[in-house]
Structure formats: C-alpha cells, structure tokens
Design a protein around this motif. Structure first.
Motif, PDB file in Angstrom:
ATOM      1  N   ARG A 292       8.401  -1.587   7.204  1.00 11.05           N
ATOM      2  CA  ARG A 292       8.081  -0.172   7.055  1.00 11.05           C
ATOM      3  C   ARG A 292       6.663   0.107   7.540  1.00 11.05           C
ATOM      4  O   ARG A 292       5.683  -0.310   6.938  1.00 11.05           O
ATOM      5  N   SER A 293       6.559   0.800   8.687  1.00 11.39           N
ATOM      6  CA  SER A 293       5.279   1.311   9.192  1.00 11.39           C
ATOM      7  C   SER A 293       4.164   0.269   9.209  1.00 11.39           C
ATOM      8  O   SER A 293       3.224   0.324   8.417  1.00 11.39           O
ATOM      9  N   GLU A 294       4.282  -0.666  10.068  1.00 15.52           N
ATOM     10  CA  GLU A 294       3.282  -1.714  10.258  1.00 15.52           C
ATOM     11  C   GLU A 294       3.324  -2.733   9.121  1.00 15.52           C
ATOM     12  O   GLU A 294       4.103  -2.631   8.192  1.00 15.52           O
ATOM     13  N   ARG A 295       2.429  -3.720   9.223  1.00 10.83           N
ATOM     14  CA  ARG A 295       2.414  -4.807   8.248  1.00 10.83           C
ATOM     15  C   ARG A 295       1.105  -4.797   7.468  1.00 10.83           C
ATOM     16  O   ARG A 295       0.084  -4.335   7.954  1.00 10.83           O
ATOM     17  N   GLN A 296       1.161  -5.326   6.248  1.00 13.53           N
ATOM     18  CA  GLN A 296      -0.063  -5.565   5.473  1.00 13.53           C
ATOM     19  C   GLN A 296       0.162  -6.787   4.601  1.00 13.53           C
ATOM     20  O   GLN A 296       1.291  -7.266   4.472  1.00 13.53           O
ATOM     21  N   GLU A 297      -0.888  -7.307   4.001  1.00 10.81           N
ATOM     22  CA  GLU A 297      -0.815  -8.606   3.323  1.00 10.81           C
ATOM     23  C   GLU A 297      -0.772  -8.500   1.808  1.00 10.81           C
ATOM     24  O   GLU A 297      -1.002  -9.491   1.112  1.00 10.81           O
ATOM     25  N   GLY A 298      -0.464  -7.314   1.285  1.00 15.37           N
ATOM     26  CA  GLY A 298      -0.377  -7.184  -0.158  1.00 15.37           C
ATOM     27  C   GLY A 298      -1.746  -7.201  -0.811  1.00 15.37           C
ATOM     28  O   GLY A 298      -2.765  -6.891  -0.197  1.00 15.37           O
ATOM     29  N   TYR A 299      -1.764  -7.583  -2.092  1.00 18.72           N
ATOM     30  CA  TYR A 299      -2.993  -7.534  -2.885  1.00 18.72           C
ATOM     31  C   TYR A 299      -3.696  -8.886  -3.008  1.00 18.72           C
ATOM     32  O   TYR A 299      -4.691  -8.996  -3.714  1.00 18.72           O
ATOM     33  N   TYR A 300      -3.191  -9.909  -2.337  1.00 14.87           N
ATOM     34  CA  TYR A 300      -3.770 -11.241  -2.507  1.00 14.87           C
ATOM     35  C   TYR A 300      -5.278 -11.266  -2.240  1.00 14.87           C
ATOM     36  O   TYR A 300      -6.027 -11.963  -2.929  1.00 14.87           O
TER      37      TYR A 300
END
Length: 741
Positions: A292-300
């Motif tokens: 969904r709409s690009e990637r990200q690495e969460g809250y780590y």
C-alpha cells in the motif's frame, strides 16, 4: 539467536492454497484460522478436514502450524471452544494465538499440551505485561507493533519469552486490540475480526497551528523490512511474521519465498563474515505483492513519523500479473515432494521385501513368500510401475532397485499393499524424526459449574473519571461522587492543585489514580514516581484504575497493596477472563466493556457478584476510538514535543468531528467519538446490579458540572419516573442494544 537457533519464518494462510504455497515457498511455520474465533472473519479460512490435513502435511516437513483464536469471546460462545479445538489438538496443532484472557485460561486448563501465544491484539508494550502473562502460562509474545527494537529486546531479556514480531504487511494506525472506530461507527468490530477500516478514509485535521484539507492521516504505509533482516535477527527475535491472511495465496507464497531467500543468505554470509544487499528485482517483486503506497519499516527504528503515512491514497499498488502467475506455477500448483529411493526383492521362495529410504530414514515392508509362477510370472516392469505409484503421499519415487526372479509370481494387489505399508511407515518415522507423533498431554474436559451465581443487592455507587483540572473544578462544591478517578498525568503537571482538590473530596469520596491507556519503556520513571507519590499520600489515594496489562503487570511486580480496578479496555467479555484477572491480577473492581450489549453485560454481573468484585458500567462519556503511537499533529508538521497535552480534531466526509487529545508526555494520541455515550434512559434496570461511571474527557468545567448534576439526580430511584432532558444535545447509546456480531 540463542544457542545457534535460527529465526522462524512465519507465514499467513487464508485458505488451503495459501497454506501450501507458503509451506512450499519455505515457511518454517504457518498461522491460520479455523471456521470460528479468528480475527479475519472474512478470510476463506479452513474446514476441519482441511486444517487437520494441513497440520499433518506441515509436520511431515518439520514445519509448525499455529491457530488463531485472536478475538474476544462472549460468554455464550465459551462452550463451543472445546469441541471446536479438540480435533486440531489431537492432530498435533503446535500453538494457539490468543487475545482473550478467558480463552487463554480456558485452553491452559483444558488443553495442557498446547503452546499459548499472546496475540498482538493484547497490546503488550513492555516486560511487565509480558511477565504477567508468562506467569499465566504464555510461551510466546507478539508485542504491539509500535514497539522499537530496544523495547522488544528488553521484553525478551527480562522474561525469557519467545518473541514474534511482524516484518512485512499492512499496519494498523491504532494499537491493536484498542481500536473501536469500526465497531462504534458501523458495528463491525476489529476485536471480532470484522474491521471495516475507517482509518483508510479521508479526514481533515485541525490542530492548534493549522487546518488541513481532507487527506489520509490514519492510513499507514505497508511494512517491508527485507533490508533490515540482519539487524532484526541479531536483535534476538525468535519469529518473523508476515501479515496477510486476507490476501491472495500468491502474496503469501511470494513474500515468503523472498524473505526465505534473504534469511538463508544472512546465515550463509555470516559464516564468512560477509553481508548482503537485496537485489532490486526482489524489492520490485515485494512492492508488486499488494503493498500500500510505497514501503516503510514500521516502528523498529522510529517513534512515529509523517513518512509512515500514505497521505494521498491508501490503495494498493497495481501488481504484475506475470509475477503472480509465476508464483502460482512455482509454489502453489506444483506439489511438494520428498524424493524416496525404493528397493525391492521378489525372489521365489523368499518373503517379498520393499524398502523406502528418504531423509536418512528407511522403512521396510514385508510380504508373503513369493511363489513360483504356474502360468505368467510378474515382470520387473510390472513391479516397478506398481511401486512407483506414490499418489497423494508426500514422496516421489527416486532411484529404483527392483529384483524379480524370472519365474516369480506375486499378485499386483499385494505389491500395492506393500507400497502403502512402506509409505505409512516412512511417514510415521518422518513425523517422529521431526518431533511429532508423541502422545501429548490428555485434554481435561470441561465440567458443569456448580457455583451459585447471583446479583448483588447493594446500592449502585456513582463514580467519576476526570481528565483535566477544569473538570475537577467543575465538581468542586458539589456532593462528591462515591469514587473519583484522577488522571495520573495531572499529578505531574499540577500536583499541588490536584492534591488539594482530592483532599476536599476525600471526606466523602474514594480517590483513585487512573493510569494511561498505553505504557512504554520510556514511562518507567513516570510509573515509579507515581507509585511513590501514591504511597506517600496513602491516606488520600486508595488505588489505581489500570488500562493495560503493562500497568497491571507493573503494580503486580511491585506487590502493590492498594485496590486495583480494571478499565473497559482491559477486556472482560466472559466470566473466565474476569475470574482470571481477579485471581492473577488481584482486581478489586472492573468495568463492563463497550462492545457487549446490555444482556451480555448482565451475564457478567452474576460472576462479579460471586467474586465479590465491584463492577462499573460507563453511562456517560466519549468513547476512546483509537489509541495511537503516531501523531496527527506531527503528520501535519506541527508537533512541538511539549510535556503536556494539546487538543486537535479530525473531521470525516460526513462533517462529524472527532476530538483528539495529543498527549506529548506519553507521545500518543487519543481519538474520541464525535458524540458522547449516554445511557440516561434505561438505568432503572441496572440499579443495585452494578455501579455507574461518568467519564469526562474533553468537557469544560461548566459541562462537567451540569452533566454530573443531571446524572447524580437521575441515579436517585425517584428520578426514573420523569427523566429530564440532558444538558447535551447529541449522544449515542453505543452497543447497549445492538452489541457486535
């Protein structure tokens, strides 16, 4: 990993195709849902026959299967758990992922050989809550997705529990299990696996500094941590979890295959002290698999951030059909087979012998003595053809060594019997090699409870929860409530004033401190300071209102001797969960949950009376719809990182306004419903059965005073005959009549 143990790759499966695709693509374990009790009510899920077959198939390959029971369970549903779970337990199910504390206790008692995994729906945010659950029998924790890597490591270090975390897939904006947005607005509860995802809709935002046009401030980008695999492995996480039971089988298989590749590559490179880089085509493939709409690495590696939010559109990127077709051909349509070498001898005058060898194991099947042919002997070709027919078994014929005497006769049917016998033996040996097949602890069948249950015949007390100093001022000079819950944060920002007000009320009211909805590692000093303050003023404060297992675990660890009351978000949906919290958590009181209807709540009151625990029912107050780690002000670029609170507001497409508290002390947002809950009509049926509570959240001093006066008068028995109009024009009765499915 400890003791050289490799990290587990845990894949989702929404149906049998998804299961086999994930297993074939390299998953060490698969989590899935049966026909009931799972948090993905709209997934295909599994029939009993399918699930039992999948468990056996996984065990033949040395893989594991975890079943999701990660919803809240109503009292009337508890009896259905035993017969539903029993066939899976007997089939060797490896573990269950649980949200409901009552279900947790029930399975611990009745299925003693089953691993208990704590769902992320329990919103475990620290080691105190994790340790509390370990004491109840948990072996694995799936902590809140909002935790940073150091917080996750602390839980593992201080509890020794296995840790399972998400590494890929969709992200919720709210702490899982604490979201009532879909439930209150549309009756589809996330706590029952039916979330309608109102967070993916557009909202405009008003903060102290700005007002925006409608956008998507509550829609997080999907997580992808493929480039962070080395750091996550070295952090000591035990299981990497891919989200997505609602997604297609191609997603489960494709994402699993790519993560399998780089997990294996990490261990391979590590031996030589090397590192690896993720190939661009693999990143492109993951992006094409429902991201969904690009990637990200969460809250780590971050607290929150604007770049975690989709902003413009929550839609999934269009995927490559060619990629999906390739995944299907490779991992889903092609059955997985273990090569098995076959040797056989059909010598006249000797017993027939067939041996199957695979994975270093050999199974031998013996038949009757081979006779001399009277007419037509069997040929080697005939014997080979019969032995090669391994059909639906997990084996595929490898090298063949078959000896047949020229004059031998042996019926083809008996050759088939030998083949089946040998395959069954080899499968049994393979199961035992992989740690399965041993007799597990016997189930304890539930018995009818003989405990008498009854309603309390005492008077209903009136409690008040206040969030601000102004609300306390609004209560000044009035007949005090029976109990007052004071926001613990006020004891930091305006301590002397709060203590002064509490002293005035103490003459008739009992004073409790309410803890935040979420407590994190950074709140350790806060909690210790608050505890020291409450003990210093022990004559003033009689206990705590806890809103999380972390808060309960903290007080439990510190052997706190005062009263502990559980708020509505520390869920008690059934008598089993209530008994467990009373027994394990030493509760003195609890609050009925928002999502049960009146009749379902009444069923809990009987047990509360038997347990001699105070029961509260919230009859007024704005319902907290979301508790979030992300911040709408920061998303809008206006976060000032102060030490107190600020007010903000979300407005939806129907112009409904949702007040939002930006709590900077704990770095969280609380999004409230657009109108308050009010149950001023119908209270007569609750008198004497429970206590009543008014929750003041965003009200002014004047609004607090008028609302308190209205309900104080209303809870007098003589007031029921002529109910006046409340001092507020709009309200909701929540789930009082409808409840949730």
């Amino acid at each position: 990993m400890e003791n050289g143990k490799r990290v587990e790759l845990l894949a989702p499966a929404g149906n049998a195709e998804g299961f086999y695709g994930a297993i074939h693509a390299g998953a060490d374990a698969v989590y899935l849902g049966g026909s009931r009790f799972g948090a993905r009510a709209y997934a295909d899920n599994f029939t009993e026959e399918e699930l039992v077959s999948c468990i056996r198939y996984a065990h033949l390959l040395g893989r594991r299967v975890y079943l999701t029971l990660n919803t809240l369970i109503k009292e009337k549903e508890m009896d259905g758990i035993f017969p539903w779970l029993l066939p899976y337990y007997e089939a060797g199910l490896d573990g269950v992922i649980i949200q409901d504390l009552g279900v947790f206790a029930y399975i611990r008692e009745h299925f003693p050989g089953l691993e208990l995994h704590v769902s992320t729906q329990m919103a475990i945010t620290g080691w105190y809550g994790a340790a509390f659950l370990k004491g109840m029998g948990a072996v694995r924790i799936v902590p809140a997705r909002e935790l940073g890597l150091e917080e996750i490591q602390e839980i593992k270090r201080k509890t020794g529990l296995e840790i399972e975390t998400f590494i890929h897939g969709a992200m919720c904006y709210c702490y899982s299990g604490q979201c009532l947005f879909s439930s209150i607005l549309g009756g589809r509860s996330g706590n029952r696996g039916r979330c309608a995802q109102p967070c993916r809709l557009p909202y405009s935002v008003r903060t102290a500094d700005s007002r925006t046009e409608p956008f998507y401030p509550l829609s997080l980008k999907d997580m992808c941590t493929i480039e962070r695999i080395p750091e996550l492995i070295e952090a000591g996480i035990d299981s990497f979890k891919i989200e997505g039971r609602m997604k297609k089988p191609e997603y489960a298989a494709g994402a699993t295959a790519i993560y399998r590749k780089y997990i294996d590559l990490y261990y391979e490179k590590k031996k030589g002290g090397e590192t690896f880089e993720v190939e661009p085509e693999d990143l492109r493939a993951l992006t094409s698999l429902y991201i969904r709409s690009e990637r990200q690495e969460g809250y780590y590696f971050r607290q929150n951030g604007r770049d975690m939010v989709t902003l413009q559109t929550p839609a999934y990127e269009s995927g490559s059909q060619e990629l999906l077709d390739g995944i299907r051909r490779r991992w889903i349509e092609q059955p997985f087979k273990i090569p098995a070498d076959i040797s056989a001898e059909f010598s006249t005058g000797k017993r027939a012998e067939v041996c199957f060898t695979a994975e270093g194991l050999t199974a031998t099947a013996w038949g009757e003595e081979v006779q001399r042919a009277q007419k037509k002997p069997i040929s080697r070709e005939n014997a080979v053809n019969q032995l090669r027919k391994l059909g639906a078994s997990i084996f595929d014929a490898g090298n063949m060594e078959v000896k047949v005497s020229p004059d031998a006769f042996y019926p083809l049917k008996q050759i088939n019997d030998l083949r089946r016998d040998g395959v069954e033996q080899l499968e049994k040996m393979l199961l035992e090699k992989n740690g399965y097949g041993q007799k597990r602890a016997a189930v304890k069948r539930p018995e009818e409870e003989g405990t008498e249950k009854y309603f309390s015949k005492g008077m209903s007390e009136l409690s008040v929860s206040v969030h601000t100093l102004d609300q306390l001022k609004g209560l000044a000079g009035k007949p005090a409530p029976d109990r007052v819950y004071v926001n613990g944060d006020l004891l930091f920002s305006q301590r002397e004033k709060i203590i002064s007000f509490c002293r005035e009320m103490k003459t008739t009211a009992r004073i409790f401190i309410s803890l935040p909805y979420i407590l994190r590692n950074k709140d350790q000093t806060y909690m210790e300071t608050l505890l020291a303050l409450s003990e210093k003023h022990g004559e003033l404060f009689e206990g705590y209102l806890v809103r999380s297992l972390e808060g309960l675990g903290f007080l439990h660890d510190k052997a706190y001797a005062g009263e502990i009351h559980a708020d509505a978000g520390l869920y008690c949906w059934n008598s089993q969960s209530l008994r467990e919290l009373v027994r394990q958590g030493r509760l003195s009181g609890f609050c009925l949950p928002y999502e049960l209807n009146g009749g379902e709540q009444q069923a809990l009151l009987k047990n509360a009376a038997y347990l001699k625990i105070r029961c509260e029912k919230i009859i007024y107050g704005r319902i907290p719809m979301m508790i979030t780690a992300n911040c709408i002000a920061k998303t809008c670029g206006s976060c000032r990182k102060n030490e107190g609170e600020e007010a903000a507001e979300l407005t939806d497409r129907y112009k409904k306004r949702f007040p939002t508290v930006l709590n900077c002390l704990h770095c969280m947002n609380i999004i409230y419903n657009s109108v308050p809950l009010s149950l001023h009509r119908g209270l007569s049926g609750w008198m004497g059965k429970c206590d009543f509570r008014l929750d003041f959240t965003t009200e002014s001093a004047e609004e607090t005073a008028s609302t308190f006066d209205f309900f104080k008068n209303l809870t007098k028995k003589e007031a029921f005959s002529a109910i006046a109009e409340p001092p507020f024009s709009e309200y909701t009765t929540g789930h009082e009549k409808r409840g949730v499915l």
